[in-house]
Design a protein around this motif. Structure first.
Motif, PDB file in Angstrom:
ATOM      1  N   LYS A 119       0.797  -0.871  -0.320  1.00  0.00           N
ATOM      2  CA  LYS A 119      -0.505   0.185  -0.315  1.00  0.00           C
ATOM      3  C   LYS A 119       0.238   1.572  -0.058  1.00  0.00           C
ATOM      4  CE  LYS A 119      -4.043  -2.327   1.872  1.00  0.00           C
ATOM      5  NZ  LYS A 119      -4.815  -2.230   3.235  1.00  0.00           N
ATOM      6  N   VAL A 120       2.319   1.230   0.220  1.00  0.00           N
ATOM      7  CA  VAL A 120       3.659   1.808   0.787  1.00  0.00           C
ATOM      8  C   VAL A 120       4.216   2.149  -0.617  1.00  0.00           C
ATOM      9  CG1 VAL A 120       4.327   3.445   1.832  1.00  0.00           C
ATOM     10  CG2 VAL A 120       2.917   2.803   2.837  1.00  0.00           C
ATOM     11  N   ILE A 121       4.535   1.012  -0.676  1.00  0.00           N
ATOM     12  CA  ILE A 121       5.760   0.555  -1.650  1.00  0.00           C
ATOM     13  C   ILE A 121       5.171  -0.866  -2.334  1.00  0.00           C
ATOM     14  CG2 ILE A 121       7.995  -0.509  -1.982  1.00  0.00           C
ATOM     15  CD1 ILE A 121       7.844   2.160  -0.235  1.00  0.00           C
ATOM     16  N   LYS A 122       4.964   0.114  -3.625  1.00  0.00           N
ATOM     17  CA  LYS A 122       3.526  -0.190  -5.104  1.00  0.00           C
ATOM     18  C   LYS A 122       4.190  -1.344  -5.436  1.00  0.00           C
ATOM     19  CE  LYS A 122       0.887   2.705  -4.357  1.00  0.00           C
ATOM     20  NZ  LYS A 122      -0.682   2.819  -3.690  1.00  0.00           N
ATOM     21  N   ASN A 123       5.396  -1.808  -6.097  1.00  0.00           N
ATOM     22  CA  ASN A 123       5.886  -3.104  -6.333  1.00  0.00           C
ATOM     23  C   ASN A 123       7.363  -4.009  -5.968  1.00  0.00           C
ATOM     24  OD1 ASN A 123       4.810  -3.533  -9.046  1.00  0.00           O
ATOM     25  ND2 ASN A 123       4.802  -0.843  -9.165  1.00  0.00           N
ATOM     26  N   PRO A 124       6.634  -4.545  -4.267  1.00  0.00           N
ATOM     27  CA  PRO A 124       7.674  -4.571  -3.466  1.00  0.00           C
ATOM     28  C   PRO A 124       8.709  -5.912  -3.955  1.00  0.00           C
ATOM     29  CG  PRO A 124       5.972  -5.425  -2.280  1.00  0.00           C
ATOM     30  CD  PRO A 124       5.641  -4.581  -3.124  1.00  0.00           C
ATOM     31  N   THR A 125       9.949  -5.694  -3.538  1.00  0.00           N
ATOM     32  CA  THR A 125      10.811  -6.969  -4.478  1.00  0.00           C
ATOM     33  C   THR A 125      11.003  -7.933  -2.567  1.00  0.00           C
ATOM     34  OG1 THR A 125      12.927  -6.370  -3.713  1.00  0.00           O
ATOM     35  CG2 THR A 125      11.666  -5.535  -6.329  1.00  0.00           C
ATOM     36  N   ILE A 126      11.747  -8.876  -3.245  1.00  0.00           N
ATOM     37  CA  ILE A 126      11.833 -10.225  -1.863  1.00  0.00           C
ATOM     38  C   ILE A 126      13.133  -9.155  -1.352  1.00  0.00           C
ATOM     39  CG2 ILE A 126      13.526 -10.886  -2.608  1.00  0.00           C
ATOM     40  CD1 ILE A 126      12.337 -13.600  -0.870  1.00  0.00           C
ATOM     41  N   ASN A 127      13.512  -8.492  -1.807  1.00  0.00           N
ATOM     42  CA  ASN A 127      15.314  -6.793  -0.854  1.00  0.00           C
ATOM     43  C   ASN A 127      14.348  -6.045  -0.063  1.00  0.00           C
ATOM     44  OD1 ASN A 127      16.795  -8.738  -1.484  1.00  0.00           O
ATOM     45  ND2 ASN A 127      16.772  -7.978  -4.043  1.00  0.00           N
ATOM     46  N   ASP A 128      13.178  -5.787  -0.716  1.00  0.00           N
ATOM     47  CA  ASP A 128      12.086  -4.807   0.283  1.00  0.00           C
ATOM     48  C   ASP A 128      12.101  -5.077   1.824  1.00  0.00           C
ATOM     49  OD1 ASP A 128      12.230  -2.520  -1.542  1.00  0.00           O
ATOM     50  OD2 ASP A 128      11.101  -3.282  -2.939  1.00  0.00           O
TER      51      ASP A 128
END
Length: 241
Positions: A119-128
């Protein structure tokens, strides 16, 4: 000050880590610190391009992670020091200091955590989001004969007093019933990023009653969920009940 207990929380985002920090902030013997390694992480990664408030974070906080760790280990203002950290903020730092602190891993089922983060970081990755780093930390602790304390957010919400008592016992500090509640609103220790992430905890006066998410899991996030589940399942068996 002699006999200082330094507690380093290693959490993923959206894991009620701020609520846990607020709980420790209610103790008269404790000083809390909100994500001291955040600027180090932003300075070293592309996350600075998409994390809200990154310009202010980099401007207002120490960017050098080694200096941050030195400051954490030199801090002596209270008998108990609680450092709320995101696990992925560690990056390539020397971890020798972990032998001299109480290490607490805070995790949450990725099916519940990932949509909240997105909802805040739209396209997260596993590193996030820290799951791979949690798994790696468990292996590191085993190799170094460091015994971590692991908390699953769901278990904490289902039984706040029981889990907090177990945590305090493992950390060799006395449980304080004041940890179970706090006044609504912001705290002076909040990071400059609070306005983007802390709206729910600012409305709270204690640990919220657990309720399972009922929304359908977003289809586009399912590959990330499948990446994270093995790491979560590796950490979960260590969790306090």
């Amino acid at each position: 000050m002699a006999d200082i207990t330094r507690i380093c929380l290693w959490s993923g985002p959206r894991n009620i880590s701020t609520a846990l920090m607020y709980a420790f902030a209610q103790r008269k013997d404790t000083k809390v610190f909100d994500e001291p390694l955040y600027a180090h992480y932003l300075n070293k990664t592309p996350a600075k391009e998409y994390h809200p408030g990154s310009i202010d974070i980099l401007k207002l906080m120490e960017n050098n992670g080694e200096k941050v760790v030195e400051n954490m280990m030199a801090e002596s203002s209270k008998p108990v020091l609680f450092f709320k950290n995101m696990t992925h903020h560690l990056l390539d730092l020397n971890r020798d200091f972990m032998k001299n602190v109480v290490n607490v891993i805070l995790t949450r089922h990725p099916e519940e955590m990932i949509p909240s983060f997105a909802k805040v970081i739209k396209n997260p990755t596993i590193n996030d989001i820290g799951y791979a780093q949690h798994s790696e930390l468990i292996t590191y602790f085993e190799n170094q004969n460091i015994i971590p304390i692991v908390i699953d957010s769901t278990k904490l919400l289902l039984n706040p007093e029981g889990v907090l008592k177990a945590l305090c016992n493992k950390a060799n500090i006395k449980f304080d019933t004041n940890m179970l509640s706090w006044e609504a609103g912001a705290r002076p220790e909040d990071g400059v990023w609070a306005k983007y992430w802390y709206s729910n905890v600012h409305k709270s006066t204690g640990f919220a009653k657990y309720s399972k998410k009922i929304e359908d899991f977003p289809e586009y996030l399912k590959p990330l969920l499948n990446q994270c589940l093995p790491h979560y399942n590796k950490v979960l068996p260590y969790a306090l009940s």
